[in-house]
Design a protein around this motif. Structure first.
Motif, PDB file in Angstrom:
ATOM      1  N   ILE A  95       0.858  -1.189   0.000  1.00  0.00           N
ATOM      2  CA  ILE A  95       0.000   0.000   0.000  1.00  0.00           C
ATOM      3  C   ILE A  95       0.891   1.235   0.000  1.00  0.00           C
ATOM      4  N   SER A  96       0.323   2.357  -0.408  1.00  0.00           N
ATOM      5  CA  SER A  96       1.103   3.594  -0.407  1.00  0.00           C
ATOM      6  C   SER A  96       1.454   3.984   1.022  1.00  0.00           C
ATOM      7  N   LEU A  97       2.540   4.745   1.157  1.00  0.00           N
ATOM      8  CA  LEU A  97       2.919   5.234   2.481  1.00  0.00           C
ATOM      9  C   LEU A  97       1.818   6.123   3.052  1.00  0.00           C
ATOM     10  N   THR A  98       1.133   6.875   2.208  1.00  0.00           N
ATOM     11  CA  THR A  98       0.006   7.696   2.673  1.00  0.00           C
ATOM     12  C   THR A  98      -1.028   6.835   3.386  1.00  0.00           C
ATOM     13  N   SER A  99      -1.405   5.718   2.755  1.00  0.00           N
ATOM     14  CA  SER A  99      -2.386   4.818   3.366  1.00  0.00           C
ATOM     15  C   SER A  99      -1.838   4.156   4.624  1.00  0.00           C
ATOM     16  N   ALA A 100      -0.570   3.776   4.578  1.00  0.00           N
ATOM     17  CA  ALA A 100       0.037   3.116   5.745  1.00  0.00           C
ATOM     18  C   ALA A 100       0.067   4.056   6.949  1.00  0.00           C
ATOM     19  N   LEU A 101       0.334   5.332   6.715  1.00  0.00           N
ATOM     20  CA  LEU A 101       0.351   6.299   7.818  1.00  0.00           C
ATOM     21  C   LEU A 101      -1.050   6.496   8.395  1.00  0.00           C
ATOM     22  N   LYS A 102      -2.059   6.471   7.535  1.00  0.00           N
ATOM     23  CA  LYS A 102      -3.446   6.603   8.015  1.00  0.00           C
ATOM     24  C   LYS A 102      -3.863   5.379   8.834  1.00  0.00           C
ATOM     25  N   GLN A 103      -3.369   4.218   8.423  1.00  0.00           N
ATOM     26  CA  GLN A 103      -3.766   2.980   9.095  1.00  0.00           C
ATOM     27  C   GLN A 103      -2.962   2.693  10.362  1.00  0.00           C
ATOM     28  N   ALA A 104      -1.839   3.389  10.530  1.00  0.00           N
ATOM     29  CA  ALA A 104      -0.987   3.153  11.695  1.00  0.00           C
ATOM     30  C   ALA A 104      -1.762   3.426  12.981  1.00  0.00           C
ATOM     31  N   GLU A 105      -1.525   2.594  13.993  1.00  0.00           N
ATOM     32  CA  GLU A 105      -2.313   2.666  15.221  1.00  0.00           C
ATOM     33  C   GLU A 105      -1.712   3.586  16.278  1.00  0.00           C
ATOM     34  N   SER A 107       1.416   6.975  17.073  1.00  0.00           N
ATOM     35  CA  SER A 107       2.400   7.935  16.572  1.00  0.00           C
ATOM     36  C   SER A 107       3.762   7.269  16.417  1.00  0.00           C
ATOM     37  N   LYS A 108       4.073   6.363  17.312  1.00  0.00           N
ATOM     38  CA  LYS A 108       5.360   5.659  17.247  1.00  0.00           C
ATOM     39  C   LYS A 108       5.465   4.832  15.970  1.00  0.00           C
ATOM     40  N   GLU A 109       4.373   4.201  15.589  1.00  0.00           N
ATOM     41  CA  GLU A 109       4.358   3.411  14.354  1.00  0.00           C
ATOM     42  C   GLU A 109       4.517   4.325  13.136  1.00  0.00           C
ATOM     43  N   ARG A 110       3.887   5.498  13.166  1.00  0.00           N
ATOM     44  CA  ARG A 110       4.032   6.459  12.067  1.00  0.00           C
ATOM     45  C   ARG A 110       5.476   6.951  11.975  1.00  0.00           C
ATOM     46  N   GLU A 111       6.078   7.240  13.114  1.00  0.00           N
ATOM     47  CA  GLU A 111       7.468   7.705  13.122  1.00  0.00           C
ATOM     48  C   GLU A 111       8.406   6.647  12.539  1.00  0.00           C
ATOM     49  N   LYS A 112       8.139   5.379  12.837  1.00  0.00           N
ATOM     50  CA  LYS A 112       8.963   4.298  12.283  1.00  0.00           C
ATOM     51  C   LYS A 112       8.849   4.244  10.759  1.00  0.00           C
ATOM     52  N   LEU A 113       7.623   4.380  10.246  1.00  0.00           N
ATOM     53  CA  LEU A 113       7.419   4.378   8.796  1.00  0.00           C
ATOM     54  C   LEU A 113       8.123   5.569   8.144  1.00  0.00           C
ATOM     55  N   ILE A 114       8.016   6.731   8.759  1.00  0.00           N
ATOM     56  CA  ILE A 114       8.615   7.939   8.189  1.00  0.00           C
ATOM     57  C   ILE A 114      10.132   7.847   8.231  1.00  0.00           C
ATOM     58  N   ARG A 209      17.018  17.992  -3.726  1.00  0.00           N
ATOM     59  CA  ARG A 209      16.195  18.790  -2.825  1.00  0.00           C
ATOM     60  C   ARG A 209      14.727  18.784  -3.243  1.00  0.00           C
ATOM     61  N   TYR A 210      14.468  18.567  -4.514  1.00  0.00           N
ATOM     62  CA  TYR A 210      13.084  18.486  -4.984  1.00  0.00           C
ATOM     63  C   TYR A 210      12.408  17.265  -4.372  1.00  0.00           C
ATOM     64  N   ASP A 211      13.079  16.107  -4.424  1.00  0.00           N
ATOM     65  CA  ASP A 211      12.551  14.905  -3.769  1.00  0.00           C
ATOM     66  C   ASP A 211      12.361  15.142  -2.278  1.00  0.00           C
ATOM     67  N   GLU A 212      13.363  15.723  -1.653  1.00  0.00           N
ATOM     68  CA  GLU A 212      13.329  15.934  -0.207  1.00  0.00           C
ATOM     69  C   GLU A 212      12.148  16.813   0.196  1.00  0.00           C
ATOM     70  N   ALA A 213      11.931  17.898  -0.548  1.00  0.00           N
ATOM     71  CA  ALA A 213      10.832  18.813  -0.242  1.00  0.00           C
ATOM     72  C   ALA A 213       9.483  18.116  -0.359  1.00  0.00           C
ATOM     73  N   LEU A 214       9.296  17.340  -1.430  1.00  0.00           N
ATOM     74  CA  LEU A 214       8.015  16.659  -1.621  1.00  0.00           C
ATOM     75  C   LEU A 214       7.827  15.534  -0.606  1.00  0.00           C
ATOM     76  N   ALA A 215       8.936  14.915  -0.197  1.00  0.00           N
ATOM     77  CA  ALA A 215       8.854  13.827   0.776  1.00  0.00           C
ATOM     78  C   ALA A 215       8.297  14.308   2.113  1.00  0.00           C
ATOM     79  N   PHE A 229      11.973  11.551   9.943  1.00  0.00           N
ATOM     80  CA  PHE A 229      12.452  11.472   8.562  1.00  0.00           C
ATOM     81  C   PHE A 229      13.956  11.713   8.506  1.00  0.00           C
ATOM     82  N   TYR A 230      14.438  12.715   9.222  1.00  0.00           N
ATOM     83  CA  TYR A 230      15.859  13.059   9.148  1.00  0.00           C
ATOM     84  C   TYR A 230      16.754  12.138   9.980  1.00  0.00           C
TER      85      TYR A 230
END
Length: 254
Positions: A95-105, A107-114, A209-215, A229-230
């Protein structure tokens, strides 16, 4: 879908068992799941000329496979018909990362994905460095293409913004292989990890930097997520002015 496209698909992969619209759809194309008796595939179709050009570029990237050692869907074929263009590629069960972040249960799980997203993008940029520093042909090409889109009414950006971008372009950096539309919609999470790019029409040597900004555009002002992310993306930390130039400026045309 017309019969000619179905006939082409069956010549490429064998008898079709079922075709249905894929649950996650983009803004520039239609995405379908194609199933044979033995395997599943993705069919991506565009019908507007601007987006057909993007699909042609994506087919070229997938066919050539010059990806800076990052995995991409397998290319099976491209059909350029009179009223539409179509890519046939492998289906990846993710699934897309967008969907995975929405489905994460949590904040810690979201931080791991990011963080994983940062690591994935860091490895991609590091493996695809050109060593060239100076003349920015990629940015020149993007600004010229942006002007074409403005003149034809094909984008959200306008001429005053474009002139501002031309005058205020940032200092050049070492070019790398870039995705070119590196949002959370365009990376796949497989078994809980960021594993693959999709929608790779813009993949070429360019300004990382274009990729980084959109990411980071969806969590630029969420400090915990941006820090996560960083932790993964260690090669550069974009400034506010660079972020504004690429995300709030150049991306308006694409």
């Amino acid at each position: 879908m017309n019969e000619l496209v179905e006939e082409w698909i069956e010549r490429e992969i064998g008898r079709i068992h079922e075709i249905r619209l894929f649950p996650e759809q983009g803004c520039t194309s239609e995405v379908r799941l194609v199933e044979t008796e033995t395997q599943s595939y993705i069919l991506k179709s565009s019908y507007i000329e601007k987006y057909r050009n993007w699909l042609r570029a994506e087919a070229k990237v997938l066919k050539e496979g010059k990806t800076g050692q990052r995995p991409l869907p397998t290319f099976y074929g491209f059909w350029d018909g009179s009223d539409g263009s179509h890519i046939l590629m492998s289906y990846i069960n993710g699934i897309s990362l967008t969907s995975a972040l929405k489905q994460a249960e949590s904040s810690k799980e979201r931080e791991k994905l990011i963080k994983g997203f940062g690591e994935f993008l860091n490895a991609f940029h590091e493996s695809g460095k050109s060593g060239k520093h100076g003349k920015e042909t990629w940015l020149d090409e993007q600004l010229n293409l942006a002007r074409t889109y403005v003149e034809n009414g094909q984008c959200d950006g306008d001429l005053p913004l474009l002139e501002k971008l031309i005058l205020q372009r940032p200092e050049p950096v070492t070019q790398t292989m870039i995705h070119g539309d590196c949002t959370t919609d365009n990376v796949l999470v497989v078994d809980g990890e960021v594993k693959m790019f999709i929608d790779v029409a813009g993949m070429k040597m360019g300004d990382p930097r274009y990729d980084e900004a959109l990411a980071i555009r969806k969590f630029m002002h969420h400090e915990k997520f941006k820090d996560a992310f960083y932790q993964g993306y260690r090669r550069h930390r974009i400034s506010e002015s660079e972020f504004e130039y690429f995300n709030e400026g150049l991306y308006e045309f694409f």
